[in-house]
Design an enzyme around this catalytic site. Structure first.
Site, short mmCIF file in Angstrom:
data_model
loop_
_atom_site.label_atom_id
_atom_site.label_comp_id
_atom_site.label_asym_id
_atom_site.label_seq_id
_atom_site.Cartn_x
_atom_site.Cartn_y
_atom_site.Cartn_z
CB SER A 38 8.13 -3.64 2.75
OG SER A 38 7.92 -4.53 1.35
CE1 TYR A 71 4.22 -0.08 3.54
CE2 TYR A 71 5.95 -0.64 1.77
CZ TYR A 71 5.25 -1.19 2.63
OH TYR A 71 4.89 -1.86 2.93
N1 LIG Z 1 0.94 -7.23 1.07
C1 LIG Z 1 2.18 -7.42 0.54
O1 LIG Z 1 1.73 -7.48 -0.50
C2 LIG Z 1 3.33 -6.38 1.30
C3 LIG Z 1 4.05 -6.49 0.43
C4 LIG Z 1 5.80 -5.47 2.02
C5 LIG Z 1 4.88 -6.06 3.03
N2 LIG Z 1 3.49 -6.08 3.72
C6 LIG Z 1 3.39 -5.73 5.13
O2 LIG Z 1 2.71 -6.67 5.78
C7 LIG Z 1 1.86 -6.27 6.25
C8 LIG Z 1 0.68 -6.28 6.51
O3 LIG Z 1 0.18 -5.88 4.62
P1 LIG Z 1 -1.45 -6.64 4.43
O4 LIG Z 1 -0.97 -6.49 3.00
O5 LIG Z 1 -1.54 -7.87 5.06
O6 LIG Z 1 -1.98 -5.05 4.50
P2 LIG Z 1 -4.01 -4.84 4.35
O7 LIG Z 1 -4.49 -5.98 3.97
O8 LIG Z 1 -4.31 -3.68 3.90
O9 LIG Z 1 -4.21 -5.40 5.64
C9 LIG Z 1 -4.18 -4.50 7.49
C10 LIG Z 1 -4.02 -4.51 8.66
O10 LIG Z 1 -3.79 -3.67 9.62
C11 LIG Z 1 -5.27 -3.12 9.90
N3 LIG Z 1 -4.67 -2.01 9.99
C12 LIG Z 1 -4.54 -1.21 8.92
N4 LIG Z 1 -4.53 0.50 9.54
C13 LIG Z 1 -4.34 0.40 10.76
C14 LIG Z 1 -5.07 0.73 12.09
N5 LIG Z 1 -4.89 2.48 11.78
N6 LIG Z 1 -4.63 0.63 13.23
C15 LIG Z 1 -5.38 -0.29 13.67
N7 LIG Z 1 -5.32 -1.99 12.38
C16 LIG Z 1 -4.92 -0.70 11.13
C17 LIG Z 1 -5.77 -3.52 8.66
O11 LIG Z 1 -7.28 -3.37 9.95
P3 LIG Z 1 -8.72 -2.90 8.82
O12 LIG Z 1 -8.96 -4.52 7.88
O13 LIG Z 1 -9.04 -2.34 9.45
O14 LIG Z 1 -8.47 -1.63 7.80
C18 LIG Z 1 -5.86 -5.05 8.46
O15 LIG Z 1 -6.26 -5.92 9.28
C19 LIG Z 1 2.31 -4.65 6.49
O16 LIG Z 1 3.17 -3.82 6.88
C20 LIG Z 1 2.75 -4.68 5.04
O17 LIG Z 1 3.46 -3.03 4.73
C21 LIG Z 1 2.70 -6.36 3.26
#
Ligand SMILES: NC(=O)c1ccc[n+]([C@@H]2O[C@H](COP(=O)([O-])OP(=O)(O)OC[C@H]3O[C@@H](n4cnc5c(N)ncnc54)[C@H](OP(=O)(O)O)[C@@H]3O)[C@@H](O)[C@H]2O)c1
Length: 329
Positions: free
Chosen positions: A195, A208
């Site tokens: 991130s 985080y």
């Molecule tokens: N979005 C951003 O702006 C951003 C920026 C920088 C980095 N990131 C990183 O990108 C990655 C994805 O983020 P995102 O924004 O796409 O998040 P998200 O929309 O919350 O999606 C997270 C995914 O992970 C699954 N998940 C969450 N907790 C879990 C667990 N305990 N065991 C198994 N699966 C789990 C969720 O499943 P469910 O559908 O069942 O909840 C969902 O499929 C993360 O590592 C985050 O730190 C995101």
């Protein structure tokens, strides 16, 4: 006479050193511009054929947001997909979506990464003898959905362990499972989602931000260790992507949609092993490092401003949720 001679030699020396310094920085700047241009612009037309890594791609956290977008994009580029996530129902829905849209095979593995080390033997068994060419370590979580002080983490005793298990242990253990076979075959790609919050220490996102710098360092070290043996480890450090984690904030010039982000980030494979994922996020990274350097982000003034910002966002969110509830009723 001697003094005049000495000062002219000194002046010449300084001019030579100054010229070399300017040339060095010019070269460094040009090199960075070229690398950025290649990774974010040329890569649109000059892409690595991801199928050459192997038949299957494994994506963790694949049921929504960035993970789901990576799974779809990898399938579009011809790979079969193993989806690993928490909810069985969502897993089957995304698997169906991929099979229908791209005609690729899928497998699903239901697991909860917050549980810790006990889940990995079952995952290893389910991955079995698959020819895994790509692993996307995407799963990750924040602890409060907002910027908070460390002591305000809700239910901290449990939550701290869950975040570490999900953001750190998952990356290292999943890598342990697939890397030996990749090294044996002399090819493979591991993509770890870090991130922008790891680019500098981020107060009010302390846990985080710290877990994500682990992902960054781990990825960069592994890439040095294993790229000579054919396995690329790419670290992707996005800025804001519109997903559940970011409360589906509106897409704009600064905020990417998950599908656009995944497509652009996958284009950078083969061009960069440490990337913001897309041009917009790379430019924001540069701007932020110039205008908000690490020392400033750590200052008491900045922490106070972050706290105010968090309070206003919390209020906005509460109002939005109240409106939604009213509409539903
Ligand atoms: N979005 C951003 O702006 C951003 C920026 C920088 C980095 N990131 C990183 O990108 C990655 C994805 O983020 P995102 O924004 O796409 O998040 P998200 O929309 O919350 O999606 C997270 C995914 O992970 C699954 N998940 C969450 N907790 C879990 C667990 N305990 N065991 C198994 N699966 C789990 C969720 O499943 P469910 O559908 O069942 O909840 C969902 O499929 C993360 O590592 C985050 O730190 C995101």
């Amino acid at each position: 006479m001697d003094t005049v001679f000495n000062s002219s030699v000194l002046l010449h020396g300084l001019v030579v050193i100054g010229s070399f310094t300017v040339l060095f920085y010019l070269f460094k700047f040009s090199w960075k511009c070229w690398c950025g241009f290649r990774a974010y612009v040329l890569s649109e037309y000059w892409q690595t054929d991801l199928k050459t890594y192997g038949q299957w791609a494994v994506v963790t956290g694949a049921t929504s947001g960035i993970g789901r977008a990576y799974a779809n994009e990898l399938a579009r580029r011809g790979l079969d997909i193993v989806l690993v996530s928490r909810s069985e129902e969502k897993l089957h829905a995304v698997a169906m979506e991929i099979e229908r849209s791209y005609g690729r095979q899928t497998r699903v593995i239901q697991t909860d990464f917050t549980v810790g080390h006990a889940i990995y033997p079952a995952i290893a068994e389910k991955l079995g003898e698959l020819d895994i060419g790509i692993l996307v370590n995407n799963v990750g979580m924040n602890y409060a959905g907002m910027l908070v002080y460390f002591m305000d983490i809700p239910n901290p005793e449990q939550r701290i362990t869950e975040v570490i298990n999900c953001n750190i242990l998952s990356v290292t253990q999943m890598t342990r499972l697939v890397l030996p076979r990749m090294v044996e075959r002399g090819k493979g790609l591991i993509i770890n989602i870090s991130s922008e919050a790891a680019s500098e220490p981020q107060p009010m996102l302390s846990l985080y931000s710290a877990t994500k710098i682990f992902v960054t360092y781990f990825s960069r070290c592994l890439n040095s260790e294993y790229s000579p043996r054919g396995v690329t480890v790419q670290c992707v450090a996005p800025f804001v992507v519109s997903t559940n984690m970011t409360h589906n904030v509106a897409v704009s010039a600064f905020v990417k949609s998950a599908p656009d982000f995944a497509r652009e980030a996958l284009n950078t494979v083969g061009h960069s092993s440490f990337t913001s994922g897309c041009l917009s996020h790379a430019l924001q990274h540069v701007a932020l490092s110039i205008f908000f350097p690490g020392w400033f982000r750590l200052s008491a003034f900045c922490v106070r401003q972050t706290e105010k910002f968090a309070q206003s966002k919390r209020k906005e969110l509460e109002e939005m949720m109240a409106k939604c509830e009213k509409k539903e009723n």
